[in-house]
Scaffold this active site. Structure first.
Site, PDB file in Angstrom:
ATOM      1  N   ASN A   9      39.701  38.629  36.651  1.00 59.08           N
ATOM      2  CA  ASN A   9      38.558  39.248  35.976  1.00 59.08           C
ATOM      3  C   ASN A   9      38.305  40.606  36.614  1.00 59.08           C
ATOM      4  OD1 ASN A   9      36.148  39.966  34.816  1.00 59.08           O
ATOM      5  ND2 ASN A   9      34.921  38.384  35.835  1.00 59.08           N
ATOM      6  N   LYS A  11      36.316  42.853  35.669  1.00 54.37           N
ATOM      7  CA  LYS A  11      34.922  43.311  35.462  1.00 54.37           C
ATOM      8  C   LYS A  11      34.929  44.776  35.002  1.00 54.37           C
ATOM      9  CE  LYS A  11      33.581  40.051  38.985  1.00 54.37           C
ATOM     10  NZ  LYS A  11      32.520  39.543  39.832  1.00 54.37           N
ATOM     11  N   HIS A  97      29.910  34.256  31.988  1.00 56.04           N
ATOM     12  CA  HIS A  97      29.995  34.651  33.403  1.00 56.04           C
ATOM     13  C   HIS A  97      28.576  34.835  33.941  1.00 56.04           C
ATOM     14  CE1 HIS A  97      30.828  36.960  36.996  1.00 56.04           C
ATOM     15  NE2 HIS A  97      32.065  36.493  36.927  1.00 56.04           N
ATOM     16  N   GLU A  99      27.290  36.991  35.721  1.00 54.57           N
ATOM     17  CA  GLU A  99      26.743  38.363  35.610  1.00 54.57           C
ATOM     18  C   GLU A  99      26.196  38.609  34.205  1.00 54.57           C
ATOM     19  OE1 GLU A  99      30.292  40.270  37.046  1.00 54.57           O
ATOM     20  OE2 GLU A  99      29.918  39.400  39.023  1.00 54.57           O
ATOM     21  N   GLU A 169      31.839  28.464  39.031  1.00 52.79           N
ATOM     22  CA  GLU A 169      31.651  29.632  39.883  1.00 52.79           C
ATOM     23  C   GLU A 169      30.260  29.583  40.506  1.00 52.79           C
ATOM     24  OE1 GLU A 169      34.474  32.980  38.677  1.00 52.79           O
ATOM     25  OE2 GLU A 169      32.656  33.254  37.529  1.00 52.79           O
ATOM     26  N   GLY A 175      31.523  37.471  44.678  1.00 50.54           N
ATOM     27  CA  GLY A 175      31.468  38.826  45.217  1.00 50.54           C
ATOM     28  C   GLY A 175      30.701  38.937  46.519  1.00 50.54           C
ATOM     29  N   SER A 215      34.853  34.498  45.473  1.00 50.98           N
ATOM     30  CA  SER A 215      35.469  35.033  46.696  1.00 50.98           C
ATOM     31  C   SER A 215      36.774  34.333  47.068  1.00 50.98           C
ATOM     32  CB  SER A 215      34.467  35.006  47.857  1.00 50.98           C
ATOM     33  OG  SER A 215      33.351  35.815  47.559  1.00 50.98           O
TER      34      SER A 215
HETATM   35  C1  PEP Z   1      34.085  36.361  39.367  1.00 51.39           C
HETATM   36  O1  PEP Z   1      33.328  37.291  39.166  1.00 51.39           O
HETATM   37  O2  PEP Z   1      34.460  35.636  38.437  1.00 51.39           O
HETATM   38  C2  PEP Z   1      34.536  36.153  40.740  1.00 51.39           C
HETATM   39  C3  PEP Z   1      35.020  34.989  41.054  1.00 51.39           C
HETATM   40  O3  PEP Z   1      34.392  37.213  41.592  1.00 51.39           O
HETATM   41  P1  PEP Z   1      34.862  37.288  43.124  1.00 51.39           P
HETATM   42  O4  PEP Z   1      36.246  36.693  43.178  1.00 51.39           O
HETATM   43  O5  PEP Z   1      34.862  38.737  43.450  1.00 51.39           O
HETATM   44  O6  PEP Z   1      33.873  36.501  43.912  1.00 51.39           O
END
Ligand code: PEP
Length: 252
Positions: A9, A11, A97, A99, A169, A175, A215
């Site tokens: 992803n 983003k 997601h 976000e 998630e 992040g 992460s």
């Molecule tokens: C995400 O935004 O789907 C995600 C898992 O981000 P990150 O790996 O940066 O935590």
């Protein structure tokens, strides 16, 4: 055997030239996909057609959009429909997601409509669920995630669910550099699978791919992916670096 997926992803990152370079570097790394393993790349909307061209000769690498709108078509300036995504050959779409839930106030009910439109257009939704930190601290994460599943997926039948991927998630891990432990991920994935079994039956539960996101990086991917109910990952930050992303893909 259910599919194993590692999805990138991006983003709202990278220019077109940087994105092309990243895809070319991933391809040049010559990743070896094992049986039933898929790689999915989710660039920003303006790069979808270009990325489609770049990956077209590489079986096992698929294209995802990061979102689609919850209405079929019409006067929704700036939005992108599932039908438009289908018309350019998008295979998957990330739905819900955290976000989008947080910054764009997307609700479980709205996400259910997006899921329906994606499926109606032959696009596989990657449905994101997961709890915020305060819910985890209160140890009510199972009820929280169960409600997300109920309100966005439980109107489907088992046949439709076959085309859905779930991504767990935990918001506190996205992040932030904090990762759920392999045990925390496994516990939630097993819980999600048990919920799916209860609602849709054992076969549906055994067949559904459940990804972990938050992460994930080369140093922890192997441990996270080795849990029996973790079928791969949705990768944010580490998907922007070809060496890191390919190392994660090879962690299966
Ligand atoms: C995400 O935004 O789907 C995600 C898992 O981000 P990150 O790996 O940066 O935590």
């Amino acid at each position: 055997m259910r599919k194993k997926i590692v999805a990138a992803n991006w983003k709202m990152n990278l220019t077109l030239a940087q994105g092309e370079q990243l895809v070319n570097d991933i391809i040049a790394a010559g990743i070896k996909l094992s049986e039933g393993q898929e790689v999915v790349i989710a660039p920003p909307f303006p790069y979808l057609i270009k990325v489609k061209q770049l990956i077209r000769n590489y079986p096992g690498i698929y294209l995802a959009a990061q979102n689609c709108y919850s209405e079929k078509s019409g006067a929704y300036t700036g939005e992108v429909s599932a039908e438009m995504l289908q018309s350019i050959g998008v295979d998957f779409v990330i739905i819900g997601h955290s976000e989008r839930r947080e910054y764009f106030s997307e609700t479980n009910a709205q996400l259910a409509k997006k899921i329906d439109l994606a499926l109606a257009n032959g696009i596989k939704p990657i449905f994101c669920c997961g709890e915020p930190l305060e819910v985890r601290k209160a140890e009510t994460q199972n009820a929280y995630v169960a409600q997300q599943l109920q309100e966005s997926l439980y109107h489907l039948d088992a046949a439709a669910l076959k085309n859905v991927v779930i991504a767990y998630e935990p918001i506190w891990a996205i992040g932030t550099g904090l990762t759920a432990s392999a045990q925390q991920a496994q516990d939630m994935h097993a819980f999600i699978r048990s919920q799916i079994a209860e609602k849709f039956g054992r076969e549906a539960a055994l067949g559904i791919t459940i990804l972990y996101g938050g992460s994930a990086k080369p140093s922890n991917a192997k441990e996270l992916f080795s849990s029996p109910d973790v079928d791969g990952g949705l990768i944010g930050g580490a998907s922007l670096v070809a060496a890191d992303f390919t190392a994660i893909v090879q962690s299966f």
